[in-house]
Structure formats: structure tokens, C-alpha cells
Design a protein around this motif. Structure first.
Motif, PDB file in Angstrom:
ATOM      1  N   LYS A   1       0.815  -1.208   0.000  1.00 42.15           N
ATOM      2  CA  LYS A   1       0.000   0.000   0.000  1.00 42.15           C
ATOM      3  C   LYS A   1       0.848   1.257   0.000  1.00 42.15           C
ATOM      4  CE  LYS A   1      -3.731  -2.217   2.147  1.00 42.15           C
ATOM      5  NZ  LYS A   1      -4.781  -2.569   2.704  1.00 42.15           N
ATOM      6  N   MET A   2       2.112   1.123   0.216  1.00 40.85           N
ATOM      7  CA  MET A   2       2.985   2.272   0.326  1.00 40.85           C
ATOM      8  C   MET A   2       4.262   1.986  -0.442  1.00 40.85           C
ATOM      9  SD  MET A   2       2.892   5.211   1.946  1.00 40.85           S
ATOM     10  CE  MET A   2       2.203   5.223   3.578  1.00 40.85           C
ATOM     11  N   MET A   3       4.766   2.995  -1.107  1.00 41.79           N
ATOM     12  CA  MET A   3       6.025   2.845  -1.812  1.00 41.79           C
ATOM     13  C   MET A   3       6.884   4.049  -1.465  1.00 41.79           C
ATOM     14  SD  MET A   3       6.797   2.639  -5.901  1.00 41.79           S
ATOM     15  CE  MET A   3       6.385   0.932  -6.069  1.00 41.79           C
ATOM     16  N   LYS A   4       8.129   3.827  -1.162  1.00 42.28           N
ATOM     17  CA  LYS A   4       9.057   4.923  -0.933  1.00 42.28           C
ATOM     18  C   LYS A   4       9.848   5.140  -2.215  1.00 42.28           C
ATOM     19  CE  LYS A   4       9.606   4.827   3.970  1.00 42.28           C
ATOM     20  NZ  LYS A   4      10.434   5.452   4.961  1.00 42.28           N
ATOM     21  N   ILE A   5       9.834   6.374  -2.679  1.00 39.12           N
ATOM     22  CA  ILE A   5      10.557   6.712  -3.900  1.00 39.12           C
ATOM     23  C   ILE A   5      11.648   7.708  -3.545  1.00 39.12           C
ATOM     24  CG2 ILE A   5      10.394   7.726  -6.201  1.00 39.12           C
ATOM     25  CD1 ILE A   5       7.460   6.827  -6.241  1.00 39.12           C
TER      26      ILE A   5
END
Length: 182
Positions: free
Chosen positions: A20-24
């Protein structure tokens, strides 16, 4: 941590189920110089080393259109996205940073304050020095770079918000910058 957390509106579109979350990670710089200085601490050798590490780690560059498309629930991002943001149309971005990014298969996001590109704007040209031409910016776009607006004269937005609480001057800066870039 130098990145942004992105909540995905359609988590099922991602490659890994249930995420549900992505760190870019996002890098940002204002150009580089052959010799390290307080204004430009980034040298070609240091930049090449950092970009080679990103490449070895399997990152793939994305731009803001790709990010927006993905956030709207369309398409996929690479498994390891990264963004390379660059401010100001200084020549070292075209002749230096672009070459390094391209060597590793990356492209950047260039945010342009258009004042230095206006031959009649001596004040801005003096501040930014050796700037790219519109043709050179076009070469970056042709190479897959994303270009975004960064105002005309790059005012200090904290000061501007106090001087013009209505926001009219900021809106004008952004509108003129957008129009000039288009």
C-alpha cells in the motif's frame, strides 16, 4: 530520508500484492562544477559514483507524469523507482549531469526558472551565469527528460508570502513561467 512516501490509490496495480505504500527516493541538485565549492559541492566524479551506485542497486528513473499516471491507478512503476530533480537551467546540467545520467540509462526532471533564459533579464542572468539555451533544453526533453515550471525570477516564497499574502505575485510568476515554457 530523501524520499517521499506515496500512498497508492489502487494497490492492486503494484507488482507486489498487498503493498500500500512505496518509498521513492528523490535526489535534487542545482548543477555541478569541476571543483568542489560551497555553491556547488557536487563534482563530476562524485556524481558519477553516486549514479553508478543507484544503477547497481537496480533503480530506474521516473518522471512526474509517470508518477501521476500511477497514482491515478493506471499502469505500473518500476520495482525500484528513483527521481532525479534538478533546479535551474544551468549549463552543467546539460553538459555533465545529463551525460552521467544517460550513461546509466537514467533521465532527470528539470525545473526551470525562466528569467535567466530571457536575454533582457540581466539581473537573473547575472545570478545564474552560464545557462542553457532553449535548444539545449529541447535536447533534454528529446532524451526523455521532464521539464517543469520553477517561477520566472525564483523569488524567496517565504518572503513573497509575507509581501503578497493574496498570492497574486506567485500566481503571476507561475503563469508566466508556464506560458514561457510552453
Amino acid at each position: 530520508d530523501g524520499g517521499i512516501d506515496i500512498s497508492h490509490p489502487a494497490a492492486g496495480m503494484m507488482e507486489h500484492p498487498g503493498a500500500k505504500m512505496m518509498k521513492i527516493p528523490i535526489t535534487m541538485c542545482h548543477g555541478m562544477d569541476e571543483v568542489r565549492s560551497p555553491d556547488k559541492p557536487l563534482t563530476p566524479g562524485t556524481f558519477d559514483t553516486l549514479i553508478s551506485i543507484a544503477s547497481e542497486l537496480g533503480f530506474e528513473s521516473i518522471d512526474y507524469n509517470q508518477l501521476d499516471h500511477w497514482r491515478a491507478g493506471h499502469g505500473r512503476l518500476p520495482e525500484r523507482p528513483i527521481m532525479f530533480d534538478l533546479d535551474h537551467p544551468v549549463r552543467s546540467i546539460r553538459y555533465g549531469i545529463h551525460e552521467v545520467l544517460a550513461r546509466y540509462g537514467f533521465a532527470g526532471n528539470l525545473f526551470i526558472n525562466t528569467g535567466p533564459l530571457d536575454p533582457s533579464n540581466a539581473e537573473q542572468r547575472a545570478i545564474y551565469g552560464d545557462c542553457m539555451t532553449w535548444e539545449q533544453i529541447g535536447e533534454l526533453v528529446a532524451a526523455g527528460w521532464h521539464v517543469g515550471a520553477h517561477t520566472v525570477n525564483h523569488p524567496n516564497l517565504s518572503v513573497l508570502s509575507l509581501e503578497d499574502p493574496s498570492g497574486d505575485r506567485l500566481r503571476e510568476e507561475l503563469a508566466v513561467c508556464d506560458e514561457t515554457i510552453e
